[in-house]
Every structure is written in structure tokens, then in C-alpha cells.
Enzyme design. Sequence first.
Site, short mmCIF file in Angstrom:
data_model
loop_
_atom_site.label_atom_id
_atom_site.label_comp_id
_atom_site.label_asym_id
_atom_site.label_seq_id
_atom_site.Cartn_x
_atom_site.Cartn_y
_atom_site.Cartn_z
N MET A 103 40.09 42.15 55.23
CA MET A 103 39.02 41.22 55.60
C MET A 103 38.53 40.49 54.35
O MET A 103 38.56 41.04 53.25
CB MET A 103 37.84 41.96 56.24
CG MET A 103 38.06 42.23 57.71
SD MET A 103 36.68 43.13 58.44
CE MET A 103 35.45 41.84 58.54
N CYS A 119 37.32 42.64 45.09
CA CYS A 119 36.63 43.91 45.28
C CYS A 119 35.14 43.72 44.97
O CYS A 119 34.78 43.26 43.87
CB CYS A 119 37.23 44.98 44.37
SG CYS A 119 36.35 46.54 44.46
N ASP A 165 45.18 34.32 65.58
CA ASP A 165 44.30 34.96 64.60
C ASP A 165 43.96 36.38 65.07
O ASP A 165 44.10 36.70 66.24
CB ASP A 165 43.01 34.13 64.44
CG ASP A 165 42.32 34.42 63.09
OD1 ASP A 165 42.93 35.07 62.23
OD2 ASP A 165 41.18 33.96 62.91
N GLU A 166 43.54 37.21 64.15
CA GLU A 166 43.17 38.61 64.45
C GLU A 166 44.30 39.32 65.19
O GLU A 166 44.07 40.06 66.16
CB GLU A 166 41.87 38.67 65.27
CG GLU A 166 40.72 37.86 64.68
CD GLU A 166 40.12 38.45 63.42
OE1 GLU A 166 40.49 39.57 63.03
OE2 GLU A 166 39.28 37.75 62.81
N CYS A 195 38.69 51.48 44.16
CA CYS A 195 37.34 51.67 44.72
C CYS A 195 37.35 52.03 46.21
O CYS A 195 36.31 52.42 46.75
CB CYS A 195 36.51 50.40 44.52
SG CYS A 195 36.29 49.96 42.77
N CYS A 248 39.18 47.26 46.15
CA CYS A 248 40.50 47.39 45.52
C CYS A 248 41.03 48.81 45.74
O CYS A 248 40.34 49.68 46.27
CB CYS A 248 40.42 47.07 44.03
SG CYS A 248 39.62 48.37 43.08
N CYS A 303 34.14 46.05 41.79
CA CYS A 303 34.58 45.88 40.40
C CYS A 303 35.18 44.51 40.11
O CYS A 303 35.48 44.22 38.96
CB CYS A 303 35.57 46.98 40.04
SG CYS A 303 37.19 46.74 40.80
N LYS A 340 42.51 34.93 55.25
CA LYS A 340 43.58 34.79 56.25
C LYS A 340 43.24 33.68 57.24
O LYS A 340 44.08 32.84 57.54
CB LYS A 340 43.80 36.11 57.01
CG LYS A 340 44.19 37.28 56.13
CD LYS A 340 44.46 38.52 56.94
CE LYS A 340 43.28 39.00 57.78
NZ LYS A 340 42.10 39.36 56.94
P1 ADP Z 1 39.74 36.75 56.53
O1 ADP Z 1 40.23 35.95 57.70
O2 ADP Z 1 40.85 37.30 55.67
O3 ADP Z 1 38.72 37.80 56.89
P2 ADP Z 1 38.23 34.39 55.90
O4 ADP Z 1 39.21 33.25 55.82
O5 ADP Z 1 37.44 34.53 57.17
O6 ADP Z 1 38.98 35.74 55.54
O7 ADP Z 1 37.16 34.27 54.74
C1 ADP Z 1 37.50 34.09 53.39
C2 ADP Z 1 36.24 33.68 52.64
O8 ADP Z 1 35.33 34.77 52.64
C3 ADP Z 1 36.42 33.34 51.19
O9 ADP Z 1 36.86 32.03 50.98
C4 ADP Z 1 35.01 33.54 50.64
O10 ADP Z 1 34.24 32.38 50.85
C5 ADP Z 1 34.42 34.61 51.55
N1 ADP Z 1 34.26 35.94 50.94
C6 ADP Z 1 33.24 36.79 51.21
N2 ADP Z 1 33.40 37.96 50.56
C7 ADP Z 1 34.53 37.87 49.84
C8 ADP Z 1 35.25 38.76 48.97
N3 ADP Z 1 34.79 40.00 48.69
N4 ADP Z 1 36.41 38.35 48.43
C9 ADP Z 1 36.85 37.09 48.69
N5 ADP Z 1 36.25 36.22 49.52
C10 ADP Z 1 35.09 36.59 50.09
ZN ZN Z 2 37.39 47.81 42.79
#
Ligand code: ADP
Ligand code: ZN
Length: 203
Positions: free
Chosen positions: A18, A146, A89-90, A181, A178, A149, A22
Site C-alpha cells: 500500500m 518506510c 485495481d485492487e 521495520c 521496509c 526509517c 500502484k
Molecule cells: P497504492 O495504490 O500502491 O496504495 P496510491 O497510488 O494510492 O498507492 O498512492 C501513492 C501515493 O501515496 C504517493 O504518491 C504519495 O502521495 C502517497 N503516500 C502516502 N504515504 C506514503 C508512503 N509511506 N510512501 C510513499 N507514498 C506515500
Molecule cells: Zn524502515
Amino acid sequence: MEVVTGNTGWIEVICGPMFSGKSEELIRRLRRAIIARKRVQVFKPAIDTRYAPDEIVSHGEQRLKAEVIAGAGEILSRLDWRTQVVGVDESNFFGMELVEVANQLADSGKQVIIAGLDTDYMGRPFHPMPELLSLAEAITKALAICVRCGNPAKHTQRLVESDELIVVGAAGMYEARCRRCFEPGVPRQEYFEFARPALRAKT
Ligand code: ADP
Ligand code: ZN
């Protein structure tokens, strides 16, 4: 995608934890297909209505209209034969039925773009993603950051107590961690002190 030309179909998989982007990447690819005037259909599971009932929504607030379906078989029954690109998706919520459906679509000449979690809250392979990865022509593994960290994160850390494989939720219930962690299941430490009272207050 340099590998495929002509009328051949294929499967592209975007996987990762997550918050790894994606949905953003899926939306980007689908938007490009729409700009190229391809016929596109987008599907998402009924189970995931976190942000909008009929749209894919990324954590960064990007949106794209999607058809909500109860199972992978519905992709075939709802498919317009003129559709050239199918986005899902999902995908980890669809179970093994999606493997056969994705294969059938690709065999019939469709570009199939699949996005989903490749590991679950315990860090185990999340079916049907491993099977889809082995069948795909192209694979993208996305990483998040992460929150502990700052290193590249491949894990989805669950923050609420549950032994269920599927607990739908976003920020506050899950975070990116990561390899170092990540704590399979629910974290042991300070989470309980600050998050539990808040959760209790909600119920
Ligand atoms: P996924 O579908 O993989 O859950 P999304 O495309 O919905 O991801 O969201 C990606 C966005 O989430 C990133 O561009 C950033 O704005 C936000 N984001 C929030 N927390 C984090 C994190 N820990 N690492 C990277 N992106 C994060
Ligand atoms: Zn970490």
C-alpha cells in the site's frame, strides 16, 4: 511495453505494498491509453469502496471512473467486445478466478493491466498476485517509503488487530514499512499505547 506489437494481447502487473503508487501508475497507463483513443474498461472490487463507489482513487487523490464488480467473472460478462485495454485495481481481492479471466482476456487480444498487493499483512504472497506475476509479459514492482526509517518499503504494516486476511482500510489502519521495520501481523510496541484508546473511542 516494447515486447508486444500487432493484435497480440498481454498482461502487465503492477504490484507492491500500500502507498507505493500502484493506483497512480495504473491511472497513468490507462489515461495514456485513453489519450491514444483506445477503448478502455476499468474494474475494481465491490469490497473496496473506501474513497468512491465508482472510481479508482489513489492516495494522492488521482481519480478514474471504474466499474464495480463482485467477482472476477463479472469482467467477462461486462466486457464490451470492442474494448482494447482492461484495467483492474485492487486485484488481490479477486481470488484465483482472476488468473483465468486475465489469461482469457490477453489470449483474445486485450491489453490487461493488473494492479494489486503482492504481499499480505503477514508478508506472505497474496494470491492471486504471484500467479499473475508468473503469467505476465511485464511486471512493475512499486515500493513505498518506510514511515519508520525512510528506506524503500515493500511491506504493508497492519496497525489494527485482526487475523482476517482482508481488512479494508487506508491511512491509520495500514502503513508502509521496509524489510527491517516490518512486524508481521500487528506491531507489538507503542502502537498499543496511542492507537488503542482512539480506536476504542470510535466504537
Ligand atoms: P497504492 O495504490 O500502491 O496504495 P496510491 O497510488 O494510492 O498507492 O498512492 C501513492 C501515493 O501515496 C504517493 O504518491 C504519495 O502521495 C502517497 N503516500 C502516502 N504515504 C506514503 C508512503 N509511506 N510512501 C510513499 N507514498 C506515500
Ligand atoms: Zn524502515
